[in-house]
Design a protein around this motif. Sequence first.
Motif, PDB file in Angstrom:
ATOM      1  N   ILE A 262      -8.509  -2.005   7.365  1.00  0.00           N
ATOM      2  CA  ILE A 262      -7.220  -1.498   6.893  1.00  0.00           C
ATOM      3  C   ILE A 262      -7.233  -1.235   5.393  1.00  0.00           C
ATOM      4  CG2 ILE A 262      -4.794  -2.103   6.569  1.00  0.00           C
ATOM      5  CD1 ILE A 262      -4.797  -3.346   9.264  1.00  0.00           C
ATOM      6  N   CYS A 263      -7.628  -2.230   4.602  1.00  0.00           N
ATOM      7  CA  CYS A 263      -7.616  -2.032   3.143  1.00  0.00           C
ATOM      8  C   CYS A 263      -8.560  -2.991   2.440  1.00  0.00           C
ATOM      9  CB  CYS A 263      -6.194  -2.218   2.601  1.00  0.00           C
ATOM     10  SG  CYS A 263      -6.067  -1.803   0.853  1.00  0.00           S
TER      11      CYS A 263
ATOM     12  N   PHE B   2       0.283   4.355   0.157  1.00  0.00           N
ATOM     13  CA  PHE B   2      -0.093   5.492   0.993  1.00  0.00           C
ATOM     14  C   PHE B   2       0.506   5.394   2.403  1.00  0.00           C
ATOM     15  CE2 PHE B   2      -3.532   2.413   0.693  1.00  0.00           C
ATOM     16  CZ  PHE B   2      -3.732   2.048   2.010  1.00  0.00           C
ATOM     17  N   ASN B   3       0.820   4.184   2.885  1.00  0.00           N
ATOM     18  CA  ASN B   3       1.460   4.067   4.199  1.00  0.00           C
ATOM     19  C   ASN B   3       2.730   3.224   4.164  1.00  0.00           C
ATOM     20  OD1 ASN B   3       0.338   1.582   3.825  1.00  0.00           O
ATOM     21  ND2 ASN B   3      -0.957   1.625   5.662  1.00  0.00           N
ATOM     22  N   LYS B   4       3.154   2.856   2.927  1.00  0.00           N
ATOM     23  CA  LYS B   4       4.415   2.137   2.719  1.00  0.00           C
ATOM     24  C   LYS B   4       4.483   0.845   3.534  1.00  0.00           C
ATOM     25  CE  LYS B   4       6.050   5.600   0.254  1.00  0.00           C
ATOM     26  NZ  LYS B   4       4.848   6.465   0.271  1.00  0.00           N
ATOM     27  N   LEU B   5       3.440   0.019   3.442  1.00  0.00           N
ATOM     28  CA  LEU B   5       3.392  -1.231   4.201  1.00  0.00           C
ATOM     29  C   LEU B   5       2.950  -2.377   3.296  1.00  0.00           C
ATOM     30  CD1 LEU B   5       1.635  -0.102   7.521  1.00  0.00           C
ATOM     31  CD2 LEU B   5       4.053  -0.708   7.252  1.00  0.00           C
TER      32      LEU B   5
ATOM     33  N   HIS C  63      -7.750  12.680  -1.133  1.00  0.00           N
ATOM     34  CA  HIS C  63      -7.927  11.233  -0.947  1.00  0.00           C
ATOM     35  C   HIS C  63      -7.800  10.510  -2.293  1.00  0.00           C
ATOM     36  CE1 HIS C  63      -9.425   7.667   1.196  1.00  0.00           C
ATOM     37  NE2 HIS C  63     -10.117   7.396   0.103  1.00  0.00           N
TER      38      HIS C  63
ATOM     39  N   GLU D   2      -4.141  10.241  -3.287  1.00  0.00           N
ATOM     40  CA  GLU D   2      -3.347   9.277  -2.525  1.00  0.00           C
ATOM     41  C   GLU D   2      -3.814   7.831  -2.730  1.00  0.00           C
ATOM     42  OE1 GLU D   2      -3.186  10.240   1.577  1.00  0.00           O
ATOM     43  OE2 GLU D   2      -2.136  12.148   1.285  1.00  0.00           O
ATOM     44  N   TYR D   3      -5.117   7.643  -2.828  1.00  0.00           N
ATOM     45  CA  TYR D   3      -5.669   6.286  -2.814  1.00  0.00           C
ATOM     46  C   TYR D   3      -6.223   5.850  -4.174  1.00  0.00           C
ATOM     47  CZ  TYR D   3      -5.419   6.795   2.260  1.00  0.00           C
ATOM     48  OH  TYR D   3      -4.988   6.977   3.538  1.00  0.00           O
TER      49      TYR D   3
ATOM     50  N   THR E  96       0.855  -1.182   0.000  1.00  0.00           N
ATOM     51  CA  THR E  96       0.000   0.000   0.000  1.00  0.00           C
ATOM     52  C   THR E  96       0.896   1.239   0.000  1.00  0.00           C
ATOM     53  OG1 THR E  96      -0.138  -0.250   2.408  1.00  0.00           O
ATOM     54  CG2 THR E  96      -1.976  -1.074   1.111  1.00  0.00           C
TER      55      THR E  96
ATOM     56  N   THR F 296     -10.130   2.354   2.580  1.00  0.00           N
ATOM     57  CA  THR F 296      -9.534   2.191   3.900  1.00  0.00           C
ATOM     58  C   THR F 296     -10.420   2.817   4.962  1.00  0.00           C
ATOM     59  OG1 THR F 296      -8.332   4.279   3.789  1.00  0.00           O
ATOM     60  CG2 THR F 296      -7.270   2.358   2.780  1.00  0.00           C
TER      61      THR F 296
END
Length: 1219
Positions: free
Chosen positions: A339-340, A314-317, A486, A489-490, A312, A499
């Motif tokens: 979360i997603c 947007f949060n680098k995870l 939004h 970013e998404y 993801t 999310t």
Amino acid sequence: MWLCPEEVLVANALWVTERANPFFVLQRRRGHGRGGGLTGLLVGTLDVVLDSSARVAPYRILHQTQDSQVYWTVACGSTRKEITKHWEWLENNLLQTLSIFDNEEDITTFVKGKIHGIIAEENKNVQPQGDEDPGKFKEAELKMRKQFGMPEGEKLVNYYSCSYWKGHVPRQGWLYLTVNHLCFYSFLLGKEVSLVVQWVDVTRLEKSATLLFPESIHVDTRDQELFFSMFLNIGETFKLMEQLANLAMRQLLDNEGFLEDKVLPRPARPHKNISALKRDLDAQAKNEYYRARFRLPRDERLDGHTSCTLWTPFNKLHIPGQMFISSNYICFASKEEDICHLIIPLREVTIVEKADSSSVLPSPLSISTKNKMTFLFANLRDRDFLVQRISDFLQKMSSKQTGDSSTGRKASVVDPASEPSKALQEASIQPTSPTSPCGGRQNSLAQEAPTAFQGLLKLFQRNAPMEDLGAKGAKEKMKEESWNIHFFEYGRGMCMYRTSGTRELVLKGIPEGLRGELWLLFSGAWNEMVTHPGYYAELVEKSTGKYSLATEEIERDLHRSMPEHPAFQNELGIAALRRVLTAYAFRNPTIGYCQAMNIVTSVLLLYGSEEEAFWLLVALCERMLPDYYNTRVVGALVDQGIFEELTRDFLPQLSEKMQNLGVIASISLSWFLTLFLSVMPFESAVVIVDCFFYEGIKVVLQVALAILDANMEQLLGCSDEGEAMTILGRYLDNVVNKQSVSPPVPHLHALLTSGDNPPEEVDIFDLLKVSYEKFSSLRAYDIEQMRFKQRLKVIQSLEDTAKRSMVRAIPGDIGFSVEELEDLYVVFKAKHLESQYWGNSRPTSVHRDPSLPYLEQYRIDASQFQELFASLTPWACGAHTPVLAGRMFRFLDRNKDSLINFKEFVTGMSRMYHGDLTDKLKVLYRLHLPPALSPEEAESALEATHYFIEDSSLEEKGISPPNYQHYLQMWAKEKEVQKDNIKDFPKMNQEQFIELCKTLYNMFSEDSMEQDLYHAIATVASLLLRIGEVGKRFSAQLGRKPRDSTSEEDQPPAFNPPHDPPQELRPPALGYPQATAGGDTQLRKVPQESQVVGKGGSGEGLGSPSQDLMSDDETKDDMSMSSYSVVSVGSLQCEDLTNHTVPVGREVCSPLATTHSGGSVDTDWSISFEQILASILTESVLVNFFEKRVDIGLKIKAQKKVERQFSTSSDHEHSGVSG
């Protein structure tokens, strides 16, 4: 039953050898048949507890060779007759062949091959090869059918070992779950328990755990409670029971039964203990979960799922979760719910490639889309196979789209859902708003209307700059900016990462300009709209100018749809609403139109074009609010039950008060059906609709609970329902949206706020915040579980209401009590449902229409009526019963559609059970006159019925208006008092009279006064035959004078000239002998030469007319003096009577044997109903027989057991056991 050969190491343990030869042994289970004792009881108990197929068959055949210690089972049987048949086959077909072999291994190999061949041949005839269920499952299915008497059409889904609690004692046994029934069998220490419950009778199904009953499954019917426990896998069992009960409720709701899924791939090697049906049910459950979770179209099927991680940006995870793949979508859901969430339509995919693996990123997969987004999945277990499946789906989609490229649509920057052509891909860059994919087939009227391209709100709202709106305008601009950030970013469109941040933005309110677009995305309506270009326009074109009940109701409600809003105060808005509602009514005639749909659709039209509003309505009615908008609003009633349950859980102190006042039932329907649009100011309710499209029904339930919680103190002080409704109404009227930039729309409920102390205003966003803070523990899965439980309760309650309505529709003079009518309805409905279970080719399954009035919904055909007639009639006629049942069916089937409804069925039963002698004789008399007596006429009527059915089905396809006036006229006629005038009854000819006599003879065969009744009917029949002869001659004499005056040429050819010699006619007398030594009563053969009847001829040798008209007493004396009375062979044209002696009560002459050969039946002979009635009244034993009261209750109970209407447990104690 032949079995696949299996090794048996200890052949004589628990078995006794009864027959043997050099190659085979026939054995009987100890304790079965002769004797028993303690050994038999222990063996029977072990069979049930330890064997995987409930009870071991009591007989078996083993294969053996002389030098081997190993035995092989080759056959088993539940009866001696069955096993003997197999034994004789082996002796006749194999023994001689086996004696040729020298090697014992060759003998065993040959026997095993032969048995496998026999089994394969049998299975080929029973089931298609691809669906064959091998191994022990097949064996268990056959034993289930035999144990519970189920037909071949009843399929076993699965079976489980468990305990049934009978009182406080658990009975270990086996639970069989079939498509239509729950069955249980146990045999413990001489006690046998057998249960059968129809799924349609289940009113409650729960998994529970108490001190008395450990973790158990609780099954309720209308008659009793059942508890099952000690499962090896209670979760799997309960889930399967839920699915089967749900299918049964669906069948009651809309007549949809379970069909095997032919689209699913068949496993190459099916599991030995899993049926194809269970595989289909599991796949069906996964498909439903997949579609509901990602809001996908109803025809989408899950191909598979696998665990993976998603990068993801947007949060680098790397987020762990599950990837789901189907033919049109790739979806992802994180393990943690918020979360997603991701949906990638394959139509958007441009590149699928395998990236290089590393220790940080093992087995990565990259997917790119047309709007320049790239999704990186990793940790895929079988990446190569996954890529191949996605490639296959993409290839199928591209070939399909190539054929449809001419109907492609221009996509917007919001969701570039374009077709694969390069020109359209370039067009997707243009910043246009979503347009309707109408293609070239758009209706001209709809195309010209402004509502074809934009929502009504944009057409009727003054476009004032945001700066002029002050704080509200600034707030709206901030919302739009937040959503744009939004989107950046998404992502934007269907492929957007969804999310917890997305939900927070929705809760803060969707800007007016984005509302229509986001509703389409969150509801999944966008997918269907893009994949069905031109569909809405075609529906509008087809439905324009057509009339139906739905269009009539739509016209009535058009001007009631948000009349306070300026968009619906003119023809533009009304016409758009009409087109959308009519198009949906034609798309889904099962729903058609339901009240409240107009209110919801009018709001959808404010924020989207006609086509967008149409697809939003489809998503709402068919996926998000299932079964809400039908004639019985089942879905809303189900969610009302959930609301009551949640009130008990979250607001226990208020729950009892609300139940006593009856408020929940009043408020919840209006709240849920219109999503608060009809009870709240428009600007506030539309915010709840925003959340609903994102979260589903959960939001509506949370807000409803929050409203009750906010008014708890006032509601607890209410004294009646009206006061509570006023409090809630005033509260809802003052729920305001202070951030709305639209002009306020007057609210119809504003009158409720009048008073000295109007309630304080409540901000809608504060109400939403409170609802999430206090009641956010609700989960979609929990709501679905509660929906299942409430659906059982609601549908069974509706069925009970239907039963009461049906009973009330029966006239009061029918003779049966209300309880008897309800019991008759239960067995009648069960017989109808049988046609849905096992007889889809029957006319009932074709004719069933849930939209018809209650009386017409459940109907049975002739074969079903025959079965019910045989078990319920007081006139049992032995082998003649089916003939009488067929006549009664034709008599009751007045409209000649080969089906009778419940009212007609009860009418027929009442005429046999109630009324005096005259009424019952009227029925018997009519059953032996056309059309009841004429099978040929019935067959031709059936053919005509099929012809007209086809025509009517074509009319329905054209959506022609149903003739409801027909039902009104029919009911009006039924209410008229109809009295039979016996003087109007047609006379009965000789053949019809003989058929009546046959029926009466068969009717008396099982009566305690059998001999007296035979003697009496013989006397009456003889008298009536003489009366008919006299009447014939008398009418002939009256007709001679006018005939003599006519010329010979003008005389009818059938008339015999006067100079013909008179033919001798012996008086036809009908009777039976006194009881013989052997107790048998017989019809004696009469010499053929003494029986001559000429058509139109006069009888000689009968004596004078005065002799024939002797008194009844003289006739009786004459008949009682003779030891035998005979029937004229010329009169009784029956092969059994003419060819050999017929024992009455033992053999019955079928009316089909009646011949019509030249002149054998006297066509001039006739008798009237009055003459039959007067003759029968002379015999008191006949009068007593017909006036004897018969209790239908006992027959209904017996029929219920046959039809499996309620659970029946049988405890059979063997003679060797006490207590």
